[in-house]
Scaffold this motif. Structure first.
Motif, PDB file in Angstrom:
ATOM      1  N   ARG A   1      -2.400 -18.858   3.911  1.00 20.56           N
ATOM      2  CA  ARG A   1      -2.475 -17.421   4.140  1.00 20.56           C
ATOM      3  C   ARG A   1      -2.140 -16.718   2.852  1.00 20.56           C
TER       4      ARG A   1
ATOM      5  N   ASP B   1       6.922 -12.134   2.639  1.00 24.00           N
ATOM      6  CA  ASP B   1       5.729 -11.955   1.805  1.00 24.00           C
ATOM      7  C   ASP B   1       6.093 -11.285   0.485  1.00 24.00           C
TER       8      ASP B   1
ATOM      9  N   THR C   1      -6.686 -12.098   9.792  1.00 23.22           N
ATOM     10  CA  THR C   1      -5.267 -12.379  10.061  1.00 23.22           C
ATOM     11  C   THR C   1      -4.362 -11.230   9.617  1.00 23.22           C
ATOM     12  N   HIS C   2      -4.959 -10.102   9.247  1.00 25.95           N
ATOM     13  CA  HIS C   2      -4.199  -8.938   8.775  1.00 25.95           C
ATOM     14  C   HIS C   2      -4.723  -7.675   9.455  1.00 25.95           C
TER      15      HIS C   2
ATOM     16  N   LYS D   1      -6.048  -7.342  12.984  1.00 25.19           N
ATOM     17  CA  LYS D   1      -6.572  -8.709  13.062  1.00 25.19           C
ATOM     18  C   LYS D   1      -7.951  -8.751  13.729  1.00 25.19           C
TER      19      LYS D   1
ATOM     20  N   THR E   1      -7.037  -4.653   3.264  1.00 30.40           N
ATOM     21  CA  THR E   1      -6.042  -5.123   4.233  1.00 30.40           C
ATOM     22  C   THR E   1      -4.665  -4.532   3.936  1.00 30.40           C
TER      23      THR E   1
ATOM     24  N   SER F   1      -0.250  -4.298   3.994  1.00 33.19           N
ATOM     25  CA  SER F   1       0.975  -5.043   3.669  1.00 33.19           C
ATOM     26  C   SER F   1       2.146  -4.219   4.207  1.00 33.19           C
TER      27      SER F   1
ATOM     28  N   TYR G   1       2.834  -2.967  13.258  1.00 29.98           N
ATOM     29  CA  TYR G   1       1.510  -2.791  12.661  1.00 29.98           C
ATOM     30  C   TYR G   1       0.466  -2.551  13.754  1.00 29.98           C
TER      31      TYR G   1
ATOM     32  N   HIS H   1       2.103 -15.018   1.048  1.00 25.66           N
ATOM     33  CA  HIS H   1       2.904 -15.199   2.248  1.00 25.66           C
ATOM     34  C   HIS H   1       3.610 -16.543   2.140  1.00 25.66           C
TER      35      HIS H   1
END
Length: 607
Positions: free
Chosen positions: A5, A182, A215-216, A243, A283, A285, A314, A371
């Motif tokens: 990831r 992360d 995945t984000h 996601k 994406t 963070s 999120y 990550h």
């Protein structure tokens, strides 16, 4: 090795006119590290740093562990002083997710500071949970994961504070929310700053491959007139997707077409996540909420009282923002770990609360995301990845006594605050932290050794995970060492004893391992929930009176499985990892690390 990831976000059409992106990224990162190093142990001026740094904890045991470590760091002057450091614990009962933890933290701030916190800049780091995919962080917390960097060594907390060093002085009062496992690196123009000064929410965004996007969180940005991509862009978000599938990214126009980035815009190293001819998405963070938004969420939390379901900061906060947001996402539970009956209603209430609130986006076109939340990621980034090593200045040997490390196919071993005999060998790809290794100890490839004292000459097999914990049991100091394979899935569970054959320990059927250890299959073999049976809850790790005996005993049980021999555990008191964390003696583990620190310091062999 399966895909890690890792988001690789690189760009900036202006970059060709100055340093290559990888050079500017490294220099920007090193500047932040130098600036933070200058603040360690010094009282910061008003506005120079965060007013409050808060860390979330899952329960009271974790809260105590975090407070003890913060106290030690402040005593050793490893953190900036004149700052309020807090640990906010989730209420007992149902898991509430990082969104619930955020709401709980807001309530804690209100109780501690009243109306005063409306003028504060606050960093909130989510570090609850027990790191089942990186168990050497389970006892003392992900935010206190050691890094092969700094003197004294950095942990993830210091690195977070260093990477965000420029934020507080360009931020209106409010809260910046981030996760403990992360790392975000970025480079912008010499005279540019990331500003968090707009109403509502503001999130960082980074160009990533469509695969990473699944995945984000993915931003659907409002149209942008400027055809030239810059390292730093201020944009507005029309819709936030959590996601999403690749099909959904195209459906909602989240995908940016290839051709916006040119060959020289990409740094060296592994760029497999974002190929030069690929479409890409932006994406998420970390994100910021202004004080008005925080107060709105706090009023909502105080009105509902007790949470009984998991809320995602999120997925449940950001998806409600922007003019394109609709209530439809609240019914999508495909990314939900546990689906509670109250979840749909709670999501809908949050949506109606936040609807109409703006989501501002700071696009960083020359940035990277790492990550480090699994054993695989941990080993790769600390021993094999040249990019992160270059950007952060990671070392093979950090604050340790050890004569040399071997390199093989670009991999090295990584030694962090440890003392190793000169006759030891640690194979490339392995990490040793906070440990002592005696004469002729041999550690195989791709191992993790943490908090241990190894004196046995039996070789540690490749891909072994060994982590020792101090325990307080009936007021007596004891030790237990978890030992398994780095690729074992500790979270995988079965519902019945008849299904434990589906579990694997070091690649071997768990049922066969029980035969090797002469253990019977009964309900007493597992702690906790008897319908959620896993390696995490299996009572297989011996309790011993000394640290070295604990390690030796656990290695014997591991080697018995590897060598298909027998080693009876019947005469030992056995604990699960779950139980080890209940009995953990944080003070003794910190003392053990401090003893190594002092010995390395006194010998004057800092490396």
């Amino acid at each position: 090795m399966r895909a890690l990831r890792r988001g690789l976000w690189l760009g900036g059409a202006m970059a060709a006119a100055r340093d290559p992106p990888e050079v500017s990224l490294r220099e920007a990162t090193q500047r932040k590290l130098r600036r933070f190093s200058q603040l360690r142990g010094k009282v910061v001026a008003p506005g120079e740093f965060w007013d409050i740094v808060a860390i979330t904890a899952a329960d009271e045991k974790q809260e105590l562990a975090y407070n003890q470590q913060l106290s030690e760091k402040l005593k050793r002057k490893e953190l900036p002083l004149g700052v309020q450091y807090h640990v906010f614990v989730d209420p007992a009962g149902a898991k509430i997710g990082n969104g619930g933890s955020t709401l709980c933290a807001l309530q804690c701030l209100e109780k501690l500071y009243g109306d005063k916190w409306n003028s504060f800049t606050i960093l909130l780091i989510h570090s609850g949970g027990y790191s089942q995919r990186l168990p050497n962080a389970s006892a003392l917390g992900k935010i206190f994961t050691a890094l092969p960097l700094g003197n004294p060594i950095y942990q993830m907390l210091e690195l977070k504070l260093a990477m965000y060093i420029d934020f507080p002085s360009h931020m209106n009062p409010g809260i910046l929310i981030t996760c403990a496992d992360d790392i975000e690196l970025y480079s912008i123009g010499e005279f540019e700053f990331i500003r968090f000064d707009k109403p509502g929410f503001t999130a960082l965004a980074h160009p990533s491959s469509l695969t990473i996007g699944t995945t984000h969180g993915v931003f659907v940005l409002e149209p942008f007139d400027d055809l030239k991509h810059r390292d730093l862009e201020y944009r507005s978000c029309h819709l936030f997707l959590h996601k999403p599938s690749i099909e959904k990214m195209y459906q909602f126009n989240a995908v940016c077409r290839s051709g916006h980035f040119c060959q020289q815009d990409f740094a060296g190293g592994d760029i497999s996540d974002l190929k030069l001819d690929s479409d890409y998405v932006y994406t998420d963070s970390l994100f910021y909420m202004d004080h008005k938004s925080a107060k709105m969420l706090l009023a909502f939390y105080e009105k509902i009282g007790t949470l009984s379901c998991e809320i995602d900061a999120y997925g449940d906060f950001l998806q409600a923002l922007g003019p394109g947001a609709t209530v439809e996402y609240t019914r999508n539970t495909s990314n939900v770990i546990k689906e509670e009956s109250e979840l749909l209603e709670m999501r809908q209430r949050i949506f109606h609360l936040l609807k109409g609130t703006s989501l501002n986006v700071v696009v960083l076109n020359n940035s990277k995301f790492y990550h480090i939340g699994t054993t695989e990621e941990y080993l790769f980034y600390f021993t094999s990845d040249n990019s992160l090593k270059s950007e952060l200045g990671l070392q093979s040997i950090t604050f340790s006594i050890f004569p040399d490390t071997r390199e093989c196919s670009g991999k090295t071993s990584c030694i962090i605050q440890s003392i190793l005999d000169s006759t030891c060998s640690v194979a490339p790809g392995s990490v040793v932290e906070y440990s002592r290794l005696g004469p002729d100890v041999s550690v195989g490839e791709n191992c993790i050794v943490s908090g241990s004292h190894i004196i046995t000459k039996a070789p540690l097999p490749a891909y072994s995970f060994v982590c020792s914990l101090s325990l307080k049991m009936n007021r007596c100091l004891k030790y237990s060492t978890m030992a398994f394979g780095v690729q074992d899935n500790l979270k995988k569970s079965v519902k019945t004893l008849s299904d434990i054959k589906l579990l694997q320990y070091f690649g071997v059927c768990f049922l066969s391992c029980l035969d090797v250890w002469n253990l019977k299959v009964t309900e007493q073999l597992f702690s906790g929930n008897k319908t959620c049976l896993s390696l995490w809850t299996a009572r297989i790790f011996p309790v011993c009176s000394s640290l070295s005996d604990s390690v030796t005993t656990s290695l014997r049980m591991l080697n018995a499985v590897k060598n298909k021999s027998t080693f009876s555990l019947n005469s030992y008191r056995l604990l699960s990892i779950e139980e080890m964390l209940i009995y953990k003696d944080v003070e003794d583990m910190i003392t053990y690390r401090e003893q190594i620190f002092l010995e390395v310091s006194l010998k004057g062999n800092l490396i």
